[in-house]
Design a protein around this motif. Structure first.
Motif, PDB file in Angstrom:
ATOM      1  N   GLN A 695       0.756  -1.134  -0.223  1.00  0.00           N
ATOM      2  CA  GLN A 695       0.064   0.095   0.260  1.00  0.00           C
ATOM      3  C   GLN A 695       1.434   1.359   0.200  1.00  0.00           C
ATOM      4  O   GLN A 695       2.023   1.148   0.849  1.00  0.00           O
ATOM      5  CB  GLN A 695      -0.846   0.165   1.247  1.00  0.00           C
ATOM      6  CG  GLN A 695      -0.413  -0.274   2.493  1.00  0.00           C
ATOM      7  CD  GLN A 695      -1.274  -0.451   3.831  1.00  0.00           C
ATOM      8  OE1 GLN A 695      -1.257   0.234   4.476  1.00  0.00           O
ATOM      9  NE2 GLN A 695      -0.762  -1.839   3.284  1.00  0.00           N
ATOM     10  N   ARG A 697       1.149   5.143   1.761  1.00  0.00           N
ATOM     11  CA  ARG A 697      -0.900   5.947   3.001  1.00  0.00           C
ATOM     12  C   ARG A 697       0.170   7.470   2.819  1.00  0.00           C
ATOM     13  O   ARG A 697       1.189   7.365   2.606  1.00  0.00           O
ATOM     14  CB  ARG A 697       0.049   5.448   3.974  1.00  0.00           C
ATOM     15  CG  ARG A 697      -0.852   5.727   4.903  1.00  0.00           C
ATOM     16  CD  ARG A 697      -0.833   4.617   5.948  1.00  0.00           C
ATOM     17  NE  ARG A 697       0.570   4.828   7.489  1.00  0.00           N
ATOM     18  CZ  ARG A 697       0.658   5.437   7.485  1.00  0.00           C
ATOM     19  NH1 ARG A 697       0.474   6.997   8.047  1.00  0.00           N
ATOM     20  NH2 ARG A 697       2.071   5.599   8.122  1.00  0.00           N
ATOM     21  N   ILE A 703      -5.328   6.009   1.384  1.00  0.00           N
ATOM     22  CA  ILE A 703      -4.444   4.105   1.799  1.00  0.00           C
ATOM     23  C   ILE A 703      -4.745   3.714  -0.106  1.00  0.00           C
ATOM     24  O   ILE A 703      -5.902   4.272  -0.326  1.00  0.00           O
ATOM     25  CB  ILE A 703      -5.041   3.243   2.351  1.00  0.00           C
ATOM     26  CG1 ILE A 703      -4.332   3.830   3.725  1.00  0.00           C
ATOM     27  CG2 ILE A 703      -4.465   1.801   2.059  1.00  0.00           C
ATOM     28  CD1 ILE A 703      -4.341   2.688   4.883  1.00  0.00           C
TER      29      ILE A 703
END
Length: 811
Positions: A695, A697, A703
């Motif tokens: 991911q 962020r 996200i």
């Protein structure tokens, strides 16, 4: 099945078949001896500390202080977050790069922008960090009691950029957090509602806390790691981090024919536009031998062979014969095992419809519903020997083929033999339809990527071979040109190792682009970065101009490397990347300064700009690489003789529909774009734990999954592909179909067949991508609503139509 039906089925399956577990249940926090008393050991990917209601009165000033001993740094690791509008984070994965973010609205300001040397924070060592900020915008950063960075209004920050501290500005609904995505030990976290002096900070560092902190987390109580020992009692609790949250195993019922079956195993095929989940199953077993795909000559295509046993099978192997038709044949080029990553919440691609100002990376208005949480197919793993199959669970093999350029048209047949350790055998007939034309060797598109991992691969030949298979040019090299200057100031180049690497990349595997050595993709800094150096020479002076020394030395380098590259025959392949995403007057000035040097000392090199055409940058750029599609500006740029490529970062998210990528070929053709740039191939490669749930962020908590990670690490630091890069290659070949058909139409534009084909192409592009445009031509560009077809089978029908018309017109 269209995308809406698929998502509905996935959600139903998730609730019917799978257990998510308690997503708030965190792993226990461990402890060790700290600097003063005990220290908490956090794995912030799995567990971090938070208080959803904490508000800190910091209007009169602020001080934060803590001891850190990291075991691993990840991008945007959060140390302290949401102290009003403030966040203390790491900007990069490396040992330095501490950022103090003051987030108000969309804007952020940082004490140490792009200056990782200010806070060297190596892993495995304790360091004390402190930061103060007053109500006038004056910030001071301390490392082990010493001032290492300072933000002074009117001196090193413009007055208009000052962002005064704000108690009420909280992202993520006011959640104060310690340690999200941080891995390592923490000790003595203190927050004050006033500016402490340097003497007081040194006292605090030595364990003598000044009076009246707003919060004090000493990490001394193993039974309560988040205990606040100050009078305010802002206690924290441990909660589940990004990879600690559970996700269901998804699946749905598929109405498709089976390829083969026996009493134990059903084998069935899926196209590359389909995603196979763990609990997928056939609606009924109908054996049917149909082509798994259609393709031209000199083209890559992939399909999936899905194996669903009714009992566990161990030591399974699959062998493929060549695809044959008469005397002609071609082999299977790649067989990979489809693997899965955890999506614990959908990628946040939301923004307000009707005109949201967007900056930097595109925060797009993406069509269609959110994904369901779950385990999503994406990595394509190398099969090392035999593998096992679980009962009543579907396992997909990703099979890729490439046809020879001169192959005759026809139906090509092959056989897959599936065997298990207990003697089970199943023969699976496979067929592919090959059309009566071939894609050209020299493609009409550009496909470029930033690759950090090439610096530590041990197998350059295999690395470049993989990139070549996906038409990719890397902006980076393992072996750079070595530059030095003799005592008289004359430049000396050692190109030996770089030449050897380029012989592999360009001569052997046909890499289209070479980025200027020593500069590569991110070498020309922002105008604000006055500390940037090239070969030890300071590059930038105030106002967005190069320093005289850099201009003189870099000019020498351009002359020397231009001569060498010209002798190699690579002049038309060389790109000089301008300042990344320029957006200030100084940045625009640097674009023109760089272009002036290149055109003076290295004529023939192309300048490349990750910006849409604006009046501030026009004249500096040969190839634009844009996030904002503005059709009128694109037309003007092409009329000036410039090329326009795209920088569609958010089209490569793991949990978004396959059509987010597959539509790109038609979108490129419709808007006269000639290439794609990915900002990174290998983000998080160094962090296997993060790859469980890859991911990105953002500072404001947003996200998205898979951005900057287009391939996964295999042995020896060599990339292994993802489903997303494979379908991107398909999209680029769709674009090549369109270019081929357009050339055939132009060869005889008045014929009825050409006129019909022209209408067909236009209708196909408008059907698949009705709208993808921004409004305006400024820093603040407002988006129209984006629209594109989400059902990939609609695209596949249009693709067949393109094939039919290419065959007809070339006769």
């Amino acid at each position: 099945m269209n995308i809406k039906q698929f998502l509905l089925s996935a959600i139903i399956c998730a609730s019917a078949l799978c257990t998510t577990g308690n997503e708030q249940e965190a792993d226990p926090i461990r402890f060790e001896k700290g600097v003063h008393g005990q220290a908490a050991i956090l794995n912030g990917m799995k567990t971090y500390l938070t208080d959803t209601s904490a508000v800190f009165p910091i209007e009169k000033g602020m001080t934060v202080s803590l001891w850190v001993k990291p075991t691993h740094w990840s991008h945007l690791a959060g140390l302290l977050e949401n102290i009003g509008s403030f966040n203390l984070k790491k900007r990069n994965k490396d040992a330095g790069g501490l950022y103090i973010w003051n987030i108000k609205g969309h804007h952020t300001s940082a004490l140490t922008p792009w200056n990782p040397k200010a806070f060297p924070l190596p892993t495995g060592k304790w360091n004390h960090i402190a930061y103060t900020y007053d109500q006038k915008g004056h910030g001071i950063g301390y490392l082990n009691g010493k001032i290492v960075a300072e933000l002074i209004p009117g001196k090193n920050i413009q007055t208009k950029d000052i962002q005064i501290i704000d108690t009420g500005r909280h992202y993520n609904k006011g959640k104060f957090r310690i340690g999200l995505s941080y891995r390592g030990s923490l000790d003595d976290v203190f927050i004050y509602g006033r500016v402490l002096s340097q003497a007081e900070i040194r006292e605090l560092m030595n364990g003598k806390a000044p009076a009246n902190p707003l919060a004090a987390y000493r990490m001394d109580d193993p039974s309560h790691p988040g205990k606040d020992s100050s009078a305010s009692k802002r206690h924290l609790k441990a909660v589940c981090g990004p990879t600690g949250k559970s996700a269901p195993l998804l699946g749905y019922t598929v109405d498709a024919p089976a390829a083969a079956a026996n009493q134990t195993l059903v084998a069935w095929c899926r196209k590359s536009v389909d995603r196979v989940f763990h609990y997928d199953k056939l609606k009924s077993i109908r054996i049917q031998d149909v082509p798994v795909t259609e393709m031209a000559g000199n083209e890559w295509e992939s399909f999936q062979l899905v194996l669903t046993p009714n009992r566990e099978l161990k030591d399974v192997s699959v062998e493929f014969t060549e695809f044959k038709s008469g005397k002609s044949s071609f082999p299977v080029r790649m067989v990979k095992l489809v693997d899965y990553v955890k999506i614990f919440e959908p990628s946040n691609t939301k923004t307000r419809v009707g005109g949201e100002n967007v900056y930097g990376e595109v925060v797009s208005i993406y069509p269609g519903p959110d994904a369901a949480p779950g385990w999503y197919p994406d990595p394509l793993r190398t099969i090392n020997g035999k593998f096992d199959l679980k009962a009543n669970r579907s396992t997909a093999l990703w099979i890729s083929v490439k046809t020879p350029a001169s192959i005759p048209a026809g139906i090509y047949k092959a056989n897959a033999k599936v065997t298990s350790g207990d003697g089970m055998t199943l023969h699976v007939p496979l067929s592919i339809k090959v059309r009566a034309f071939s894609l050209p060797e020299k493609k009409s598109f550009s496909h470029t990527i930033h690759t950090r991992s090439i610096s530590w691969t041990t197998d350059l030949d295999s690395y470049y071979k993989v990139l070549s298979d996906y038409y990719l040019s890397t902006s980076d090299v393992k072996n750079d040109v070595k530059v030095s200057f003799d005592k008289n100031g004359k430049i000396l180049l050692d190109t030996t190792d770089w030449d050897k690497e380029m012989d592999i990349a360009v001569r052997k595997y046909g890499q289209e682009w070479i980025f200027l050595p020593t500069i590569h993709m991110y070498g020309i800094p922002k105008a604000a970065n006055l500390s940037a150096k090239w070969m030890g020479i300071t590059m930038i002076q105030p106002g967005g101009k190069f320093t005289p020394e850099f201009e003189q030395k870099f000019g020498q380098f351009l002359v020397a490397i231009h001569k060498h590259i010209k002798e190699k025959g690579w002049l038309d392949r060389t790109l000089v990347r301008l300042t990344d995403e320029p957006h200030t007057p100084g940045d625009f000035k640097l674009c023109h300064e760089t272009a002036k040097l290149v055109r003076k000392y290295a004529p023939g090199f192309k300048t490349h700009n990750s910006k849409w055409p604006t009046k501030e940058t026009i004249g500096s750029t040969d190839i634009w690489c844009i996030g904002y599609l503005q059709p009128e500006q694109i037309k003007k740029a092409i009329a000036r003789g410039e090329k326009v490529e795209q920088y569609p970062n958010w089209h490569f998210l793991i949990d978004r529909p396959v059509m987010d990528r597959r539509m790109l070929g038609f979108q490129m053709w419709k808007y006269n774009l000639s290439g794609i740039l990915h900002y990174a191939l290998d983000r998080q490669w160094e962090d296997p734990e993060a790859l469980i749930s890859p991911q990105l962020r953002y500072p404001n908590g947003r996200i998205i999954f898979g951005s900057g990670l287009i391939m996964y690490p295999d042995t020896n630091g060599v990339p292994t592909p993802s489903i997303r890069i494979d379908t991107t290659r398909d999209a680029l070949e769709d674009y090549e179909y369109l270019c081929m058909l357009e050339k055939l139409i132009k060869a005889d534009p008045t014929s009825p067949e050409a006129k019909e084909a022209a209408v067909y192409m236009k209708n196909a592009a408008n059907k698949l991508v009705p709208q993808y445009e921004a409004v305006g031509n400024s820093l603040k560009s407002k988006w129209k609503t984006f629209l594109w077809e989400l059902d990939p089978y609609v695209l596949l029908e249009y693709r067949k139509g393109l094939m039919d018309r290419i065959e007809k017109l070339q006769k």
